[in-house]
Design a protein around this motif. Structure first.
Motif, PDB file in Angstrom:
ATOM      1  N   MET A  37       0.829  -1.201   0.000  1.00 17.96           N
ATOM      2  CA  MET A  37       0.000   0.000   0.000  1.00 17.96           C
ATOM      3  C   MET A  37       0.867   1.256   0.000  1.00 17.96           C
ATOM      4  O   MET A  37       1.900   1.324   0.664  1.00 17.96           O
ATOM      5  N   ILE A  38       0.436   2.246  -0.744  1.00 17.19           N
ATOM      6  CA  ILE A  38       1.017   3.587  -0.682  1.00 17.19           C
ATOM      7  C   ILE A  38       0.199   4.339   0.358  1.00 17.19           C
ATOM      8  O   ILE A  38      -0.973   4.645   0.135  1.00 17.19           O
ATOM      9  N   GLY A  91     -16.854   9.957  -6.605  1.00 16.69           N
ATOM     10  CA  GLY A  91     -17.537   9.432  -5.427  1.00 16.69           C
ATOM     11  C   GLY A  91     -16.775   8.283  -4.792  1.00 16.69           C
ATOM     12  O   GLY A  91     -16.110   7.497  -5.483  1.00 16.69           O
ATOM     13  N   ASN A  92     -16.865   8.196  -3.464  1.00 18.37           N
ATOM     14  CA  ASN A  92     -16.209   7.122  -2.706  1.00 18.37           C
ATOM     15  C   ASN A  92     -14.721   7.016  -3.032  1.00 18.37           C
ATOM     16  O   ASN A  92     -14.156   5.917  -3.102  1.00 18.37           O
ATOM     17  N   MET A  93     -14.084   8.152  -3.186  1.00 18.09           N
ATOM     18  CA  MET A  93     -12.697   8.147  -3.654  1.00 18.09           C
ATOM     19  C   MET A  93     -11.762   7.440  -2.673  1.00 18.09           C
ATOM     20  O   MET A  93     -10.860   6.701  -3.089  1.00 18.09           O
ATOM     21  N   ALA A 114      -1.034   7.095 -10.869  1.00 14.41           N
ATOM     22  CA  ALA A 114      -1.592   6.072 -11.768  1.00 14.41           C
ATOM     23  C   ALA A 114      -2.964   5.620 -11.274  1.00 14.41           C
ATOM     24  O   ALA A 114      -3.876   5.356 -12.084  1.00 14.41           O
ATOM     25  N   ALA A 115      -3.149   5.547  -9.967  1.00 17.53           N
ATOM     26  CA  ALA A 115      -4.466   5.210  -9.402  1.00 17.53           C
ATOM     27  C   ALA A 115      -5.482   6.304  -9.710  1.00 17.53           C
ATOM     28  O   ALA A 115      -6.660   6.024  -9.992  1.00 17.53           O
ATOM     29  N   PHE A 116      -5.039   7.577  -9.687  1.00 20.50           N
ATOM     30  CA  PHE A 116      -5.923   8.669 -10.088  1.00 20.50           C
ATOM     31  C   PHE A 116      -6.396   8.461 -11.521  1.00 20.50           C
ATOM     32  O   PHE A 116      -7.577   8.648 -11.842  1.00 20.50           O
ATOM     33  N   ASP A 117      -5.449   8.078 -12.383  1.00 21.59           N
ATOM     34  CA  ASP A 117      -5.791   7.860 -13.789  1.00 21.59           C
ATOM     35  C   ASP A 117      -6.852   6.766 -13.941  1.00 21.59           C
ATOM     36  O   ASP A 117      -7.782   6.885 -14.764  1.00 21.59           O
ATOM     37  N   GLU A 118      -6.711   5.713 -13.141  1.00 22.21           N
ATOM     38  CA  GLU A 118      -7.687   4.629 -13.237  1.00 22.21           C
ATOM     39  C   GLU A 118      -9.058   5.099 -12.774  1.00 22.21           C
ATOM     40  O   GLU A 118     -10.080   4.731 -13.379  1.00 22.21           O
ATOM     41  N   ALA A 140      -8.743   0.334  -2.742  1.00 21.59           N
ATOM     42  CA  ALA A 140      -8.838  -0.895  -3.538  1.00 21.59           C
ATOM     43  C   ALA A 140      -7.743  -0.959  -4.597  1.00 21.59           C
ATOM     44  O   ALA A 140      -7.388  -2.054  -5.061  1.00 21.59           O
ATOM     45  N   LEU A 141      -7.198   0.206  -4.936  1.00 18.34           N
ATOM     46  CA  LEU A 141      -6.120   0.274  -5.924  1.00 18.34           C
ATOM     47  C   LEU A 141      -4.745   0.352  -5.263  1.00 18.34           C
ATOM     48  O   LEU A 141      -3.730   0.555  -5.945  1.00 18.34           O
TER      49      LEU A 141
END
Length: 334
Positions: free
Chosen positions: A1-2, A287-289, A326-330, A295-296
């Motif tokens: 995890m980050i 939403g639910n960020m 990269a998680a933001f991109d997803e 989860a990412l």
């Protein structure tokens, strides 16, 4: 995890662990722990105060300052989103018999509180300034502004405590010595266990008389420690080796802010990010960020229903920031 929830998740360095294992210890309640004494002397010197007291947490340090400096039955002024007001479980009224008065505008609010005494409003006895101001994306407050606010308070016979949990971040961001930021304050506390990465502890600094009273009050609050040199040793290493590298966290926080603003305009103003905290508006984000990022593989957190917070620290390097982006991109693609 980050893990970007907080800089409190940092783990001690190898040098800290070695220092802890080798620490010379004694009974700190008797004032006989040489490592604690060294940490307190070092901290007081760096902050330009006569004396210092090592305590388990930043909240305890703030509460000790309020207990010693404020008068029972009076108001304590602070910012409207200050830690002592919103994040210390209403400890000040319970512990010290004071009323917290949050201010939307600190210069005008201080003046109004002082003038209000002539109009049957409560007396004020203490101003708490938070530097950096966590809820404003860790905004640093410069020496001139700190001096102005302290002078306003002094003019109304109000004492000043600085919640400097991240005062070292402020000093690095502003390019000044931390003592310059707190020169006019009665007391200042800072945390060793945030960006400085020690495993536990905070330090309250002030005059010899104030710190002597705070030491007595620490015992009343159950904060007396015995062979505390084992943990104080890490605090010494933190002050000697971990301050300058805070600038790296500031750069990484700005990178996160830039990424958020590019993907979700209006969620954060990157130009306002000067230290290691990024506060973003929930309404402007997916939403639910928090849950979706987790989860990412990226931990973030919230500080109120409208604000998501990301905090950079030594245990998230450039690769970790890239993975978070990269998680933001997803999320954006979803």
């Amino acid at each position: 995890m980050i893990d970007l929830r907080s800089d409190t998740v940092t783990v001690p360095t190898a040098e800290m662990r070695a220092a802890m294992a080798a620490a010379e210890v004694g009974d700190d309640v008797y004032g006989e722990d040489p490592t604690v004494n060294r940490l307190e002397s070092l901290a007081a010197g760096l902050l330009g105060k006569e004396a210092a007291l090592y305590v388990p947490s930043g909240t305890m340090a703030n509460q000790l300052a309020i207990r010693v400096l404020a008068r029972r039955g009076t108001e304590v002024l602070c910012g409207d989103r200050a830690h002592v007001y919103r994040y210390e479980a209403a400890a000040a009224p319970l512990n010290s018999g004071v009323q917290i008065h949050p201010l939307w505008d600190l210069p005008d609010g201080i003046t109004s509180a002082i003038e209000g005494r002539a109009h049957h409003l409560p007396a004020t006895s203490l101003l708490v300034l938070e530097n950096t101001y966590m809820a404003a994306s860790g905004a640093p407050i410069g020496a001139d502004e700190m001096l102005t606010l302290c002078k306003l308070a002094r003019g109304g016979d109000i004492r000043v405590h600085v919640d400097g949990a991240r005062i070292w971040n402020a000093a690095i961001a502003l390019g000044v010595a931390p003592r310059e930021l707190v020169a006019s304050a009665d007391t200042v506390m800072f945390c060793l266990s945030k960006g400085l990465s020690a495993p536990v502890g905070s330090v309250l600094c002030g005059s010899a008389g104030v710190i002597a009273e705070a030491r007595a009050q620490r015992s009343r609050l159950g904060g007396g420690m015995r062979q505390a040199g084992v943990i104080a040793a890490a605090g010494i290493v933190a002050l000697e080796t971990m301050v300058d590298r805070l600038a790296e966290d500031h750069v990484r926080a700005r990178a996160l802010a830039d990424a958020l603003a590019a993907r979700w305009p209006g969620s954060v103003d990157p130009a306002s990010i000067r230290t290691n905290i990024v506060c973003a508006q929930v309404a402007r984000l997916p939403g639910n960020m928090v849950e979706r990022l987790a989860a990412l593989g990226v931990h973030s957190g919230t500080i109120d229903p409208r604000t998501i917070r990301f905090v950079t620290h030594k245990d998230v390097d450039d690769d970790g920031i890239a993975r978070a982006i990269a998680a933001f991109d997803e999320l954006e693609r979803d």
